[in-house]
Enzyme design. Structure first.
Site, PDB file in Angstrom:
ATOM      1  N   VAL A 433       0.843  -1.188   0.000  1.00  0.00           N
ATOM      2  CA  VAL A 433       0.000   0.000   0.000  1.00  0.00           C
ATOM      3  C   VAL A 433       0.879   1.238   0.000  1.00  0.00           C
ATOM      4  O   VAL A 433       1.808   1.359   0.805  1.00  0.00           O
ATOM      5  CB  VAL A 433      -0.946   0.029   1.216  1.00  0.00           C
ATOM      6  N   ASP A 543     -13.842  -9.459   8.061  1.00  0.00           N
ATOM      7  CA  ASP A 543     -12.600  -9.196   8.806  1.00  0.00           C
ATOM      8  C   ASP A 543     -12.686  -7.864   9.537  1.00  0.00           C
ATOM      9  O   ASP A 543     -11.783  -7.033   9.452  1.00  0.00           O
ATOM     10  CB  ASP A 543     -11.407  -9.207   7.840  1.00  0.00           C
TER      11      ASP A 543
END
Length: 713
Positions: A433, A543
């Site tokens: 990222v 999640d």
């Protein structure tokens, strides 16, 4: 000097009386348990009749009460000790006993009426034993009784009207017993403070009393499942609070499900296995058994004979059919025009231009420059800062690469993206990222995924477009994506203030006051409820945890990473580890989270498919973390020299059962600020409802969100 005298061969009567009087009356009453339990001398080795007070005995809690100079017994907790025996009636002599916890043992016999002579009793937990007999008629003698849990026993008989005398009762749990008969009317209107009612898995029959709708304080789940209730569902059930979920499975209810009030908020699982029920939300329509034609209804059945209606259609019907035909033709025309322009947009424009790394490359959208490449060497992933334009190495997009803007109002070009400065935020099995600052100064988050195969391109695009259609202020917005054989990127909003996990652990400057925590909980619940109920795919996140709840500068929460595991699977990457976050900031590189800590029990079975109730459980754990400041698994001191790893959900449940002071469970950082005890208790109860072991009992996220919105700071 004390002299002893023999009277008819009986020696020290006086000495015995002096010896016995050394122990307080509360201690003498407690010794009855030691006598009633098999092997009591061994199990209660520290319960010595020679002590002056029982306050140091294991499982006994004492407190100073007004009017008594000595501490009195206020709590007895002997849960889960495999005790076998009967419950002695002498416990009713404990005048100041507030809570009695004997659950998860092997006590047998009936519940003695005399126990409820302990008029200070607040809570009695006897579940998980082998108790039999009827519900004691004296059960409502303690005027402040709030919690009754007698579930998982063999109690029988009927429910009598005297239960309505428990006017302070908040929780009545009688599940998994052998109760039978009808529930009489007149009980529920008296239980104005009841917040939980569980009568499941018994043999109750007959119709529900109409006044059940007067349980105005009820929250969570009204559980009447696995009984023999029959008849129509009373419309008064719709008058229950909108936050209440119904569990009416496995009964004999009949007729059409009402569509008023709270009924409209229920899913089909609430009514399953009632063969004679029909109507929404069940996939079973109600038949109209009337053989007569309703007044005003025309019959279009042709008849024969001069005196019968003539063949043909009425003029009004002809007009109606004509209008419908015209509308159908117009609709087909609109579809054809739409498909034409869509094909023209996607395939009608093709260009060939020089690629950044050489060679000709084709793009479907000529408005985007034909350039490729993005930093993807391992050395850059390990660095703290890199330059996206200096990428080098690799052929970038390859044949057919394309940058597609999902949000048409978010305009930038691939060349601009490649020239921008990129900062590595994290690397994991979910991809690398970057924070990328575009030329206009707007930062975006760019995630690099695995390579994947060309044959899964359509599947990838379908998933990405479904994610891109999600638009909610509490969900991270996906702005664009890039696909090529050896490069796949997701471009989303960059959320600037880290994540909730870092804030909870003091790794950011964010101050988590009570109002801030409550607003984070509300916003996250709204976002999840949207994903579950309103999003194009009715997503299951799968999640939910603090590190996937990102915070902006106003401390507003943004849910990230929904749908990501599916994309990782398509691209062939390994989704087993967690780390970088779509739109997020630096993850826990030094303290990685254990995903299982937030997972529902049924989610830990790899064979199970994700459900929305998984998210509800995970969100409940997040709520408990916001309230307590503790991780799902935390170190709890057992003695001055040792610690044990405690499960947060079980720790909080045990605390409520044993009436642990709220100040011992709430995050110490909140103690100076939180004065509204009712607000904190409401969130605790909501969190415990979300983390029920049985997923069917957990409320829907929509219900959770509505309940949180009612909590005010």
């Amino acid at each position: 000097m004390l002299k002893l005298f023999c009277i008819n061969g009986v020696i020290p009567i006086l000495l015995f009386l002096n010896y016995a009087s050394a122990l307080t009356s509360d201690g003498l009453s407690l010794l009855s348990i030691k006598s009633a339990v098999d092997g009591g001398d061994t199990v209660f080795a520290d319960w010595n009749d020679g002590d002056n007070t029982p306050c140091n005995w294991s499982g006994v809690t004492c407190a100073n009460v007004s009017g008594d100079s000595d501490p009195r017994v206020v709590g007895v907790s002997l849960a889960g000790k495999t005790l076998r025996g009967y419950i002695p009636s002498e416990l009713g002599n404990l005048k100041y006993l507030r809570r009695l916890n004997l659950h998860d043992n092997s006590f047998h016999g009936s519940i003695p009426d005399q126990i409820f002579n302990a008029t200070s009793l607040h809570s009695i937990f006897l579940y998980g034993n082998n108790l039999s007999g009827n519900l004691p008629a004296s059960i409502c003698n303690p005027p402040r009784l709030q919690n009754i849990d007698l579930s998982h026993n063999s109690l029988a008989g009927t429910i009598q009207k005297f239960l309505g005398n428990c006017r302070q009762l908040q929780r009545l749990i009688l599940a998994e017993n052998e109760f039978s008969g009808e529930i009489p009317s007149g009980i529920f209107p008296e239980l104005a403070n009841l917040v939980q009612l569980d009568l499941s898995s018994n043999s109750f029959n007959g119709s529900l009393p109409y006044d059940i709708g007067q349980l105005k304080s009820l929250t969570g789940t009204l559980n009447l499942s696995f009984n023999h209730f029959a008849g129509k569902l009373p419309e008064s059930l719709g008058e229950l609070p909108l936050t209440v979920s119904f569990d009416l499975r496995r009964n004999n209810f009949s007729g059409e499900i009402p569509q008023t009030g709270s009924f409209a908020n229920q899913g089909p699982t609430a009514f399953l296995n009632n063969p004679l029920l029909c109507g929404f939300p069940l996939q079973k329509t109600c038949r109209n058994n009337s053989s007569t034609v309703p007044p005003g209804t025309q019959s279009f059945t042709p008849a024969i004979g001069d005196n019968e209606p003539k063949k043909g259609l009425k003029p009004g019907l002809i007009i109606l059919i004509s209008v419908a035909d015209a509308f159908g033709v117009a609709l087909i025309g609109l579809i054809i025009v739409y498909l034409y322009w869509r094909r023209k947009d996607s395939n009608g424009c093709s260009c060939t231009c020089k690629g950044r790394f050489g060679g000709n490359q084709k793009f479907k959208f000529c408005s985007f420059p034909c350039v490729n490449g993005f930093p993807h060497t391992d050395s850059e992933a390990e660095s703290e800062k890199g330059d996206a334009a200096s990428g080098g190495g690799g052929n970038g997009g390859g044949e057919g690469g394309q940058l597609v803007a999902i949000d048409k109002g978010f305009s930038f070009e691939l060349d601009e993206l490649l020239r921008a400065s990129a900062y590595v935020l994290g690397k994991s099995g979910l991809g690398i990222v970057y924070k990328v600052v575009l030329g206009n100064g707007i930062p975006v988050a760019v995630r690099r995924l695995g390579e994947g195969g060309e044959q899964r391109y359509k599947e990838f695009v379908s998933e990405v477009q479904a994610i891109g259609r999600v638009k909610h202020p509490n969900v991270v917005k996906l702005r664009a994506y890039y696909w090529a054989l050896d490069e796949k990127l997701l471009i989303s909003d960059f959320i600037s203030n880290g994540n909730l996990g870092s804030a909870l652990r003091g790794q950011t400057s964010t101050v988590l006051s009570w109002s801030t925590r409550l607003n984070i909980a509300k916003g996250t619940a709204r976002g999840l409820a949207y994903l579950h109920e309103c999003s194009p795919r009715k997503f299951v996140h799968g999640d939910i945890k603090p590190s996937n709840i990102l915070l902006d500068n106003e401390h507003q929460p943004h849910i990230s990473d929904f749908g990501l595991n599916r994309l990782i699977t398509i691209t062939g990457n390994n989704p087993s580890s967690s780390g970088g976050f779509m739109g997020g900031a630096l993850p826990y590189l030094t303290q990685p989270e254990k995903v299982n800590n937030y997972q529902a029990p049924e989610a830990r079975m790899s064979s199970n498919r994700p459900t929305q109730k998984w998210d509800v459980y995970s969100f409940g754990v997040v709520l408990l973390e916001l309230l307590t400041g503790k991780s799902p698994e935390f170190s709890s001191p057992t003695t001055s020299t040792s610690t044990e790893i405690a499960d947060l959900v079980k720790w909080v449940r045990k605390g409520f059962e044993e009436e642990t002071p709220l100040s011992d469970m709430v995050d110490p950082m909140l103690l100076q600020e939180v004065h509204a005890k009712k607000e904190v208790l409401s969130m605790f109860h909501l969190a415990l409802g979300c983390t029920e072991v049985d997923p069917d009992i957990r409320p829907r996220m929509k219900v959770v969100s509505e309940s949180l919105d009612k909590i005010r700071t």
